[in-house]
Scaffold this motif. Structure first.
Motif, mmCIF file in Angstrom:
data_model
loop_
_atom_site.group_PDB
_atom_site.id
_atom_site.type_symbol
_atom_site.label_atom_id
_atom_site.label_comp_id
_atom_site.label_asym_id
_atom_site.label_seq_id
_atom_site.Cartn_x
_atom_site.Cartn_y
_atom_site.Cartn_z
ATOM 1 N N SER A 272 35.452 22.751 15.338
ATOM 2 C CA SER A 272 34.363 23.315 16.139
ATOM 3 C C SER A 272 33.960 24.683 15.623
ATOM 4 O O SER A 272 32.768 24.997 15.511
ATOM 5 C CB SER A 272 34.794 23.420 17.607
ATOM 6 O OG SER A 272 35.140 22.168 18.125
ATOM 7 N N MET B 99 25.033 12.623 23.474
ATOM 8 C CA MET B 99 26.330 12.624 24.136
ATOM 9 C C MET B 99 26.489 11.458 25.102
ATOM 10 O O MET B 99 27.570 10.875 25.207
ATOM 11 C CB MET B 99 26.504 13.955 24.872
ATOM 12 C CG MET B 99 27.909 14.198 25.362
ATOM 13 S SD MET B 99 28.092 15.899 25.890
ATOM 14 C CE MET B 99 29.449 15.710 27.028
ATOM 15 N N GLU C 192 26.842 20.255 21.192
ATOM 16 C CA GLU C 192 27.938 19.462 21.760
ATOM 17 C C GLU C 192 27.862 17.993 21.398
ATOM 18 O O GLU C 192 28.889 17.328 21.204
ATOM 19 C CB GLU C 192 27.999 19.644 23.281
ATOM 20 C CG GLU C 192 26.839 19.065 24.066
ATOM 21 C CD GLU C 192 25.693 20.029 24.239
ATOM 22 O OE1 GLU C 192 24.822 19.761 25.076
ATOM 23 O OE2 GLU C 192 25.652 21.055 23.530
ATOM 24 N N VAL D 43 31.001 16.162 19.563
ATOM 25 C CA VAL D 43 31.711 15.064 20.225
ATOM 26 C C VAL D 43 31.666 13.809 19.366
ATOM 27 O O VAL D 43 32.650 13.068 19.263
ATOM 28 C CB VAL D 43 31.117 14.803 21.625
ATOM 29 C CG1 VAL D 43 31.673 13.522 22.224
ATOM 30 C CG2 VAL D 43 31.423 15.965 22.545
ATOM 31 N N LEU E 160 34.902 19.122 24.289
ATOM 32 C CA LEU E 160 33.978 19.629 25.298
ATOM 33 C C LEU E 160 34.456 20.958 25.866
ATOM 34 O O LEU E 160 33.663 21.883 26.076
ATOM 35 C CB LEU E 160 33.808 18.605 26.420
ATOM 36 C CG LEU E 160 33.057 17.330 26.055
ATOM 37 C CD1 LEU E 160 33.126 16.321 27.187
ATOM 38 C CD2 LEU E 160 31.612 17.634 25.720
ATOM 39 N N ILE F 44 33.927 23.711 22.964
ATOM 40 C CA ILE F 44 32.563 24.088 22.628
ATOM 41 C C ILE F 44 31.900 24.856 23.761
ATOM 42 O O ILE F 44 31.086 25.746 23.551
ATOM 43 C CB ILE F 44 31.722 22.852 22.234
ATOM 44 C CG1 ILE F 44 30.357 23.284 21.700
ATOM 45 C CG2 ILE F 44 31.555 21.918 23.402
ATOM 46 C CD1 ILE F 44 30.410 24.175 20.505
ATOM 47 N N PHE F 45 32.286 24.545 25.011
ATOM 48 C CA PHE F 45 31.724 25.275 26.145
ATOM 49 C C PHE F 45 32.588 26.466 26.561
ATOM 50 O O PHE F 45 32.246 27.181 27.497
ATOM 51 C CB PHE F 45 31.525 24.343 27.336
ATOM 52 C CG PHE F 45 30.399 23.369 27.150
ATOM 53 C CD1 PHE F 45 29.086 23.768 27.306
ATOM 54 C CD2 PHE F 45 30.642 22.057 26.807
ATOM 55 C CE1 PHE F 45 28.044 22.879 27.126
ATOM 56 C CE2 PHE F 45 29.609 21.152 26.621
ATOM 57 C CZ PHE F 45 28.310 21.575 26.782
ATOM 58 N N GLY G 293 36.032 19.853 30.014
ATOM 59 C CA GLY G 293 36.282 18.639 29.238
ATOM 60 C C GLY G 293 37.102 17.623 29.999
ATOM 61 O O GLY G 293 36.852 16.417 29.934
ATOM 62 N N GLY H 282 22.411 17.928 21.953
ATOM 63 C CA GLY H 282 22.902 18.075 23.315
ATOM 64 C C GLY H 282 21.923 18.854 24.185
ATOM 65 O O GLY H 282 21.238 19.754 23.709
#
Length: 414
Positions: free
Chosen positions: A24, A78, A117, A121, A154, A157-158, A164, A326
């Motif tokens: 990532s 996604m 994202e 993913v 998830l 990345i967030f 996630g 995303g």
């Protein structure tokens, strides 16, 4: 799970979390470097940089259209990935990983109102499925490993540790074996925690921050509580506008030539024109949230409203014309900035209004109340967290749908 398998999956979860963090980080650094090269360095050399979106976005549309024509519709979105995972217990990787990487780099570099994202993913789920195939895992074991990988990706990345976990478990059939459920959750948490901490450390070394910034403090009183239900409804219907835009764009694009190049160029033209008037239309918007929070009071109501609705529209237009990626980052940005617009016309606590409005909007778009709440609480002070969780579920409640579910359950019992 057997004890041996538990130990293996625990170790695997930690290693997987670390691998996901590195992948990532490298992907995001690469995207940022390409964006700096194409946008910042070029703009600094131009005498009139305002026209740059009108030039570069249509060019991006040509390249994206050609990539669709010759390598296919990538990166995968996604919801497609999660649907394939939930339906088949795996995500196909053969011939797809490099396509997802290349297409995502092109889309994000040329300024799409989308986030990374979906591509990440896709890459992660494909790699984890590949590992499961190589190690001759059973269907259930491979299902667990892919779930760990998607959840870790998830969350990383967030930069939200629990997002996630919630997003992969929400909507899946409940595990009847409670012991197995808690075993999986513990291993899952190890995977996510390892990846999150390593990613945060790498991000800190590079001098960057995560997505989340505290938008401000809140002072709740009775007037705000009386405004609670109206804000939920207003936020809900703003979120429903996303689907309205989608239907209108689908109708519009159905009248155009079906050529992927033509559609992508059309998407680039619309993106470039909107960015010429409203620069916030470019990119996913997460890096502008801090600026919006600090400058919203100096921006007019109409400007904030235009940016909010414009961001929602241009995100859907990008997706509808082949600029794939995303949409979570952009819809958060659109919802928050529209919430700040409301604070200009309603003399109540601004942060409270933004929290309720944005949660209702995002929950209706994502259709995942728990994941939405766990994602958005990190923007707001802790005293608003109970309201955010309540809004996430309340905004999705439908008496008609509830009656239909009860009727269906009654028929099954008969």
């Amino acid at each position: 799970m057997k004890i041996r398998l538990q130990l293996f999956l625990t170790l695997y979860g930690a290693i997987l979390g670390a691998l996901v963090a590195v992948l990532s980080f490298l992907f995001i650094v690469t995207v940022n470097q390409l964006i700096d090269l194409l946008w910042d360095h070029t703009l600094n050399a131009m005498t009139d940089p305002l026209f740059w979106p009108l030039i570069i976005c249509p060019i991006g549309g040509i390249i994206i259209g050609l990539s669709h024509k010759y390598i296919g519709p990538y990166p995968r979105e996604m919801n497609e990935i999660m649907g394939e995972f939930r339906g088949n217990g795996r995500v196909e990787y053969r011939g797809r990983i490099w396509r997802n990487i290349l297409a995502a780099l092109i889309v994000l570099t040329f300024g799409a109102s989308l986030g990374p994202e979906a591509a990440l993913v896709s890459i992660c789920a494909g790699l984890v499925t590949w590992v499961g195939d190589r190690l001759n895992f059973t269907y259930q074991e491979r299902d667990d490993l892919i779930e760990f990988g998607i959840g870790a990706m998830l969350s990383i990345i967030f930069v939200a540790p629990f997002f996630g976990i919630a997003s992969t478990m929400e909507g899946r059939p409940k595990v009847k074996n409670r012991k197995l459920y808690w075993q999986k959750l513990i291993i899952y948490t190890i995977s996510v925690s390892t990846g999150f901490l390593l990613f945060y450390y790498l991000l800190h070394l590079r001098g960057g921050d995560g997505l989340f910034v505290l938008l401000g403090q809140s002072n709740i009183s009775w007037p705000e509580l009386l405004l609670f239900i109206p804000l939920v409804f207003v936020g809900k219907y703003f979120g429903l506008m996303y689907d309205v835009f989608g239907k209108g764009i689908s109708w519009f694009t159905s009248k155009l030539p079906s050529s992927p190049v033509f559609l992508a160029v059309m998407g680039g033209i619309v993106l470039g024109v909107m960015a010429f008037f409203l620069p916030y239309m470019l990119f996913s918007g997460e890096h502008a949230l801090h600026h919006i929070a600090s400058e919203s009071q100096s921006m007019s109501f109409l400007l904030l409203l235009a940016v909010g609705f414009g961001k929602l529209f241009v995100t859907k237009f990008c997706l509808g014309t082949g600029w794939r990626g995303g949409h979570i980052f952009p819809i958060i940005f659109a919802s928050i900035i529209t919430g700040f617009a409301l604070s200009h016309v309603l003399p109540f606590d601004a942060i409270f209004m933004v929290a309720i409005f944005a949660t209702a909007s995002c929950a209706n778009i994502l259709k995942m109340p728990l994941a939405t709440a766990l994602l958005l609480i990190l923007f707001f002070p802790i005293q608003l967290w109970p309201f955010i969780f309540a809004v996430a579920y309340l905004s999705l409640y439908s008496p008609k749908k509830r009656r239909e579910q009860k009727a269906l359950k009654l028929q099954e019992n008969l």
